[in-house]
Design a protein around this motif. Structure first.
Motif, PDB file in Angstrom:
ATOM      1  N   ALA A 280       0.829  -1.209   0.000  1.00 26.30           N
ATOM      2  CA  ALA A 280       0.000   0.000   0.000  1.00 26.30           C
ATOM      3  C   ALA A 280       0.863   1.258   0.000  1.00 26.30           C
ATOM      4  O   ALA A 280       0.556   2.236  -0.691  1.00 26.30           O
ATOM      5  CB  ALA A 280      -0.932  -0.017   1.207  1.00 26.30           C
ATOM      6  N   ALA A 281       1.958   1.231   0.773  1.00 29.83           N
ATOM      7  CA  ALA A 281       2.849   2.392   0.814  1.00 29.83           C
ATOM      8  C   ALA A 281       3.499   2.636  -0.542  1.00 29.83           C
ATOM      9  O   ALA A 281       3.604   3.780  -1.004  1.00 29.83           O
ATOM     10  CB  ALA A 281       3.914   2.196   1.888  1.00 29.83           C
TER      11      ALA A 281
ATOM     12  N   SER B 107       4.099  -7.776  12.793  1.00 24.61           N
ATOM     13  CA  SER B 107       5.440  -7.897  13.365  1.00 24.61           C
ATOM     14  C   SER B 107       6.547  -7.834  12.319  1.00 24.61           C
ATOM     15  O   SER B 107       7.699  -8.111  12.618  1.00 24.61           O
ATOM     16  CB  SER B 107       5.560  -9.205  14.157  1.00 24.61           C
ATOM     17  N   LYS B 108       6.213  -7.453  11.088  1.00 21.92           N
ATOM     18  CA  LYS B 108       7.242  -7.274  10.060  1.00 21.92           C
ATOM     19  C   LYS B 108       7.513  -5.775   9.916  1.00 21.92           C
ATOM     20  O   LYS B 108       8.018  -5.155  10.843  1.00 21.92           O
ATOM     21  CB  LYS B 108       6.833  -7.970   8.772  1.00 21.92           C
ATOM     22  N   GLY B 109       7.174  -5.189   8.792  1.00 21.16           N
ATOM     23  CA  GLY B 109       7.527  -3.792   8.575  1.00 21.16           C
ATOM     24  C   GLY B 109       6.977  -2.825   9.600  1.00 21.16           C
ATOM     25  O   GLY B 109       7.590  -1.799   9.883  1.00 21.16           O
ATOM     26  N   LEU B 110       5.819  -3.150  10.184  1.00 21.37           N
ATOM     27  CA  LEU B 110       5.232  -2.233  11.154  1.00 21.37           C
ATOM     28  C   LEU B 110       5.957  -2.257  12.489  1.00 21.37           C
ATOM     29  O   LEU B 110       5.843  -1.310  13.271  1.00 21.37           O
ATOM     30  CB  LEU B 110       3.752  -2.558  11.363  1.00 21.37           C
TER      31      LEU B 110
ATOM     32  N   ALA C 260       3.726   5.002   8.358  1.00 23.22           N
ATOM     33  CA  ALA C 260       4.389   6.242   7.919  1.00 23.22           C
ATOM     34  C   ALA C 260       5.888   6.052   7.705  1.00 23.22           C
ATOM     35  O   ALA C 260       6.523   6.878   7.032  1.00 23.22           O
ATOM     36  CB  ALA C 260       4.149   7.352   8.940  1.00 23.22           C
ATOM     37  N   ARG C 261       6.461   4.994   8.268  1.00 23.43           N
ATOM     38  CA  ARG C 261       7.910   4.779   8.147  1.00 23.43           C
ATOM     39  C   ARG C 261       8.283   3.913   6.948  1.00 23.43           C
ATOM     40  O   ARG C 261       9.472   3.791   6.623  1.00 23.43           O
ATOM     41  CB  ARG C 261       8.439   4.119   9.422  1.00 23.43           C
ATOM     42  N   LEU C 262       7.310   3.290   6.308  1.00 23.68           N
ATOM     43  CA  LEU C 262       7.628   2.268   5.312  1.00 23.68           C
ATOM     44  C   LEU C 262       8.298   2.829   4.069  1.00 23.68           C
ATOM     45  O   LEU C 262       9.194   2.198   3.497  1.00 23.68           O
ATOM     46  CB  LEU C 262       6.361   1.498   4.933  1.00 23.68           C
TER      47      LEU C 262
ATOM     48  N   HIS D 122      12.617  -0.162  10.149  1.00 23.17           N
ATOM     49  CA  HIS D 122      12.706   1.169  10.742  1.00 23.17           C
ATOM     50  C   HIS D 122      13.843   1.315  11.746  1.00 23.17           C
ATOM     51  O   HIS D 122      14.186   2.442  12.126  1.00 23.17           O
ATOM     52  CB  HIS D 122      11.371   1.564  11.378  1.00 23.17           C
ATOM     53  N   GLN D 123      14.450   0.204  12.171  1.00 24.81           N
ATOM     54  CA  GLN D 123      15.584   0.300  13.092  1.00 24.81           C
ATOM     55  C   GLN D 123      16.931   0.192  12.379  1.00 24.81           C
ATOM     56  O   GLN D 123      17.958   0.000  13.013  1.00 24.81           O
ATOM     57  CB  GLN D 123      15.420  -0.727  14.213  1.00 24.81           C
ATOM     58  N   VAL D 124      16.914   0.345  11.060  1.00 24.99           N
ATOM     59  CA  VAL D 124      18.132   0.562  10.279  1.00 24.99           C
ATOM     60  C   VAL D 124      17.996   1.940   9.634  1.00 24.99           C
ATOM     61  O   VAL D 124      17.325   2.101   8.610  1.00 24.99           O
ATOM     62  CB  VAL D 124      18.348  -0.523   9.211  1.00 24.99           C
TER      63      VAL D 124
END
Length: 349
Positions: free
Chosen positions: A183-184, A205-208, A256-258, A324-326
């Motif tokens: 969707a992003a 528990s993946k991209g989100l 919003a971070r994807l 999001h943590q990279v």
């Protein structure tokens, strides 16, 4: 698995490796809970309702994993001895340990899927109604398609496959493990993708970035039956509101971070391709990169010694997944390690 380095620059093995954010931990600490097996956990109920609303469905059911939501969906739609039409490389077959056969007594029928996108006509031709063959019970799609490289099924293809399903009287399920990424990338509301399906598995528990959990959405009647299948599989988690609270934060903050994850994946993919790594840039559409490299496990082990973690998913296949943590600094550090690896340079000659 080898020893982890003392200092990890970037963990690119998967987008499942993220740890709960401070906001998630705070939400977990103050979560209102109840017994979810009885349907009495208010935080779980809130999560289920919010995912159902976002996807355009009547109801949802929280489960520990996407494998469980997929397999419960297969059980809902099929009878023993039937076939499930799916794209080659689909997660429901490749990484769900034969569970469609073990639990539901059904088998896959594969259709070719260049870049993870099956041709609707191939799907139609794969349907079986003959008394001499195993009948088709379900069509299942995966969006994004993990093994194809995190690729997106175009909306018009989904619409055409739904038309096939309707014409053949078949249900259509979506393995939406990374449907928020799709969707992003398409810049559309989630429901614009999910509205074409009878059931959807949505992983949180993946991209989100949630620590645990997926939600299966469908009709209220389907979720009542799904509740029974979840219990059969040992998925009753009792006071699961502590997990659902973190998942709600991920659901509200994660989308919003994807696009930043996708941008970083493209930067890394182009840098690797420029250095001579074998990367199909056409497949790098979201947050996943596959590299073809001889003796993949040895290279992955050496990078780990220098603080960069990746996944060897075959003798000559390496996967990198952005999350999001990279951030940009971690990505730059990882690129330094990967682009200066002389052993890779030798293998690429």
């Amino acid at each position: 698995m080898g020893a982890m380095p003392s200092s990890v620059i970037a963990d690119l093995r998967s987008d499942t490796v993220t740890t709960p954010t401070p906001e998630m931990r705070e939400a977990m600490a103050r979560a209102e809970v109840g017994d979810d097996v009885y349907g009495e956990d208010p935080t779980v109920n809130e999560l289920q309702a919010e995912v159902a609303r976002l996807t355009g469905f009547e109801a949802g059911l929280f489960m520990p994993s996407g494998s469980m939501t997929n397999q419960v969906a297969i059980a809902l739609h099929t009878r023993r001895g039937e076939e499930v039409i799916c794209a080659e490389g689909s997660h429901i077959y490749e990484w769900e340990l034969g569970m469609m056969a073990a639990f539901s007594g059904v088998v896959p029928r594969f259709v070719t899927a260049p870049l993870g996108v099956p041709d609707p006509e191939d799907v139609r031709l794969a349907v079986r109604h003959s008394v001499h063959q195993s009948p088709t019970g379900l069509i299942s799609l995966e969006n994004t398609h993990n093994k194809a490289g995190g690729t997106i099924i175009p909306l018009e293809v989904i619409e055409q496959i739904r038309a096939v399903a309707d014409a053949e009287g078949l249900p259509l399920h979506l393995d939406g493990a990374r449907v928020f990424n799709a969707a992003a990338a398409l810049d559309v509301p989630l429901s614009e993708i999910t509205r074409h399906f009878h059931t959807v598995s949505v992983c949180l528990s993946k991209g989100l970035g949630a620590p645990v959990g997926s939600v299966l959405v469908g009709t209220a009647g389907q979720m009542k039956q799904a509740h029974r299948y979840r219990k059969m599989l040992g998925g009753g988690m009792r006071q699961a509101g502590v997990l659902a609270a973190a998942a709600l934060v991920a659901l509200r903050d994660g989308p919003a971070r994807l696009q930043a994850d996708h941008r970083r994946a493209r930067v890394l993919a182009e840098a690797l391709a420029g250095a001579g790594y074998r990367v199909n840039l056409a497949a790098v559409q979201t947050n996943i990169i596959y590299v073809t490299l001889p003796d993949a496990a040895a290279h992955v082990a050496r990078w780990a010694e220098h603080g960069v973690l990746a996944s060897a998913l075959g003798p000559d296949s390496v996967r990198f997944v952005l999350h999001h943590q990279v951030g940009d600094d971690a990505l730059a550090g990882a690129m330094d390690v990967l682009l200066q690896d002389r052993a890779v340079a030798g293998a690429l000659k």
